[in-house]
Design a protein around this motif. Structure first.
Motif, short mmCIF file in Angstrom:
data_model
loop_
_atom_site.label_atom_id
_atom_site.label_comp_id
_atom_site.label_asym_id
_atom_site.label_seq_id
_atom_site.Cartn_x
_atom_site.Cartn_y
_atom_site.Cartn_z
N ALA A 1 0.83 -1.20 0.00
CA ALA A 1 0.00 0.00 0.00
C ALA A 1 0.87 1.25 0.00
O ALA A 1 2.02 1.24 0.45
CB ALA A 1 -0.92 -0.01 1.22
N GLY A 2 0.30 2.34 -0.48
CA GLY A 2 1.03 3.59 -0.53
C GLY A 2 1.44 4.07 0.86
O GLY A 2 0.62 4.06 1.79
N ASP A 3 2.69 4.45 1.00
CA ASP A 3 3.23 5.03 2.24
C ASP A 3 3.11 4.07 3.43
O ASP A 3 3.00 4.50 4.58
CB ASP A 3 2.52 6.35 2.56
CG ASP A 3 3.38 7.25 3.45
OD1 ASP A 3 4.62 7.14 3.38
OD2 ASP A 3 2.81 8.05 4.21
N ARG A 4 3.16 2.77 3.17
CA ARG A 4 3.17 1.76 4.24
C ARG A 4 4.22 0.71 3.93
O ARG A 4 4.33 0.25 2.79
CB ARG A 4 1.80 1.07 4.35
CG ARG A 4 0.65 1.97 4.78
CD ARG A 4 0.78 2.40 6.23
NE ARG A 4 -0.37 3.18 6.67
CZ ARG A 4 -0.48 4.50 6.54
NH1 ARG A 4 0.50 5.18 5.95
NH2 ARG A 4 -1.54 5.13 6.99
N HIS A 5 4.99 0.33 4.95
CA HIS A 5 5.87 -0.83 4.78
C HIS A 5 5.02 -2.09 4.75
O HIS A 5 4.00 -2.18 5.44
CB HIS A 5 6.86 -0.94 5.95
CG HIS A 5 7.89 0.15 6.00
ND1 HIS A 5 8.66 0.47 4.90
CD2 HIS A 5 8.28 0.97 7.00
CE1 HIS A 5 9.49 1.45 5.25
NE2 HIS A 5 9.26 1.77 6.50
N LEU A 6 5.44 -3.06 3.94
CA LEU A 6 4.79 -4.36 3.90
C LEU A 6 5.74 -5.39 4.49
O LEU A 6 6.84 -5.60 3.97
CB LEU A 6 4.43 -4.74 2.46
CG LEU A 6 3.89 -6.16 2.23
CD1 LEU A 6 2.62 -6.40 3.03
CD2 LEU A 6 3.65 -6.41 0.74
N ARG A 7 5.33 -5.99 5.58
CA ARG A 7 6.10 -7.05 6.23
C ARG A 7 5.26 -8.33 6.23
O ARG A 7 4.03 -8.28 6.31
CB ARG A 7 6.47 -6.70 7.67
CG ARG A 7 7.45 -5.54 7.79
CD ARG A 7 7.87 -5.31 9.23
NE ARG A 7 8.49 -6.49 9.83
CZ ARG A 7 9.78 -6.81 9.70
NH1 ARG A 7 10.59 -6.03 8.99
NH2 ARG A 7 10.25 -7.90 10.27
N ILE A 8 5.94 -9.47 6.14
CA ILE A 8 5.26 -10.76 6.13
C ILE A 8 5.60 -11.51 7.41
O ILE A 8 6.78 -11.64 7.77
CB ILE A 8 5.67 -11.59 4.90
CG1 ILE A 8 5.59 -10.76 3.62
CG2 ILE A 8 4.80 -12.85 4.81
CD1 ILE A 8 4.23 -10.15 3.34
N GLU A 9 4.56 -11.99 8.07
CA GLU A 9 4.75 -12.77 9.29
C GLU A 9 4.56 -14.25 9.00
O GLU A 9 4.23 -14.64 7.88
CB GLU A 9 3.74 -12.29 10.35
CG GLU A 9 3.94 -10.84 10.77
CD GLU A 9 2.93 -10.39 11.81
OE1 GLU A 9 1.91 -11.10 12.01
OE2 GLU A 9 3.15 -9.33 12.43
N ALA A 10 4.78 -15.07 10.01
CA ALA A 10 4.63 -16.53 9.87
C ALA A 10 3.26 -16.86 9.30
O ALA A 10 2.25 -16.24 9.65
CB ALA A 10 4.83 -17.19 11.23
#
Length: 346
Positions: free
Chosen positions: A231-240
């Motif tokens: 998304a715009g202006d958001r970090h994307l992190r992936i969890e388990a």
């Protein structure tokens, strides 16, 4: 050169650009026809291109300029108009380098932010050589591996992470178009682009890719065979378990979303089952995260200099030995499909 049919916006752009001492406005014209007539005379270093023009539109103007007078082009688009954004994205495929939001009136709170983005993009793109080596047949290279963590070994890709900046939209489209229907991995995308463009960008990719494309949603579980755009202006992190998290953490090297955040989070939770790919882009975002991913057992690719519009981010990855393979853009989609298929066979 400024190409803009609205007199008000043309005057506003002229004001914004003229007050920056790095620039001289070579010409300000109201149509693509005028731009095509004037470009040979004024020989601009960079062009600000409106996309919705009377007569020849900005897309066709971009195609003609890149054929007849190759010049860096920055598209100035209305981010809230879907039709305008689709044309803008197609102009990037035709050779434009970047798309930024149209300026707003000086009384608007967003005026200085948008004005700064416009001049920054114009200055950066003015230095990009648009007559490029496009030797897609260049031989791929393989880098010696850095020391992996104990027990880390690639198991085939259940997750694919793609990241790009300048020149990224057409590169990402080309990669996604090469993926087969029934693709058995979840795909995550980080593209450096203004936040107001991200929904439209995901929709544009959705119309080109055989896989459904949408903007990532916080706390949702990623599904195989789908593409999720940060998304715009958001970090994307992936969890388990493939759970996606959107965060407002501080920008990393001025970028949010950051490719480093995406790659590093996957290294933590799914390193040996992840394929990371770093495509064309200015700067060094993603290189360290790609190295983290490789050390965690992930398979890592970087785009070859011969096809990268801007060989910044991939070059940084190569310097760090973060990329296991370095491939021309035409070979990356096929290689991704092979590495996902490897997991299905194992």
């Amino acid at each position: 050169m400024i190409v803009e049919d609205s007199l008000v916006v043309r005057q506003l752009l002229t004001h914004i650009i003229s007050r920056d001492p790095r620039f001289t406005v070579a010409a300000a014209v109201a149509s693509a026809e005028e731009a095509l007539e004037e470009i040979g005379r004024v020989k601009p270093d960079v062009i600000s291109m409106d996309i919705r023009l009377p007569g020849i539109d900005g897309l066709e103007a971009t195609r003609r300029i890149m054929t007849e007078h190759p010049t860096p082009i920055v598209v100035i688009a209305d981010a809230v108009e879907d039709a305008s954004l689709r044309i803008s994205m197609n102009a990037l495929r035709a050779g434009a380098l970047s798309v930024v939001e149209k300026p707003v009136g000086v009384a608007s709170a967003a005026y200085e932010r948008i004005a700064d983005t416009i001049t920054t993009q114009l200055f950066i793109m003015s230095a990009v050589p648009v007559i490029r080596r496009r030797n897609f047949g260049a031989a791929p290279t393989v880098a010696p591996p850095p020391p992996p963590k104990a027990g880390a070994a690639f198991q085939g890709a259940a997750f694919v992470a793609l990241a790009a900046s300048t020149g990224g939209p057409p590169a990402l489209a080309k990669v996604l178009e090469a993926l087969p229907a029934g693709f058995d991995a979840a795909v995550f995308v980080v593209q450096h682009m203004g936040a107001s463009f991200m929904d439209g960008f995901a929709g544009w990719l959705d119309g080109l890719s055989p896989l459904p494309v949408s903007v990532a949603e916080d706390a949702a579980i990623a599904e195989a065979g789908r593409v999720y755009v940060a998304a715009g202006d958001r970090h994307l992190r992936i969890e388990a378990g493939g759970r996606m998290r959107l965060t407002t953490g501080a920008p990393i090297a001025s970028q949010r979303p950051s490719a480093n955040e995406l790659f590093s989070s996957l290294a933590e939770v799914a390193g040996p089952r992840t394929l990371g790919v770093l495509l064309t882009g200015m700067g060094e975002d993603g290189a360290q995260g790609l190295l983290d991913l490789r050390k965690a057992g992930g398979y890592t690719l970087a785009e070859h200099q011969s096809s990268a519009i801007v060989y910044g981010m991939p070059a940084a990855a190569v310097r760090l030995r973060a990329a296991r393979e370095v491939l021309p853009l035409d070979g990356i989609g096929t290689r991704i499909a092979q590495l996902v298929e490897r997991r299905k066979r194992s």
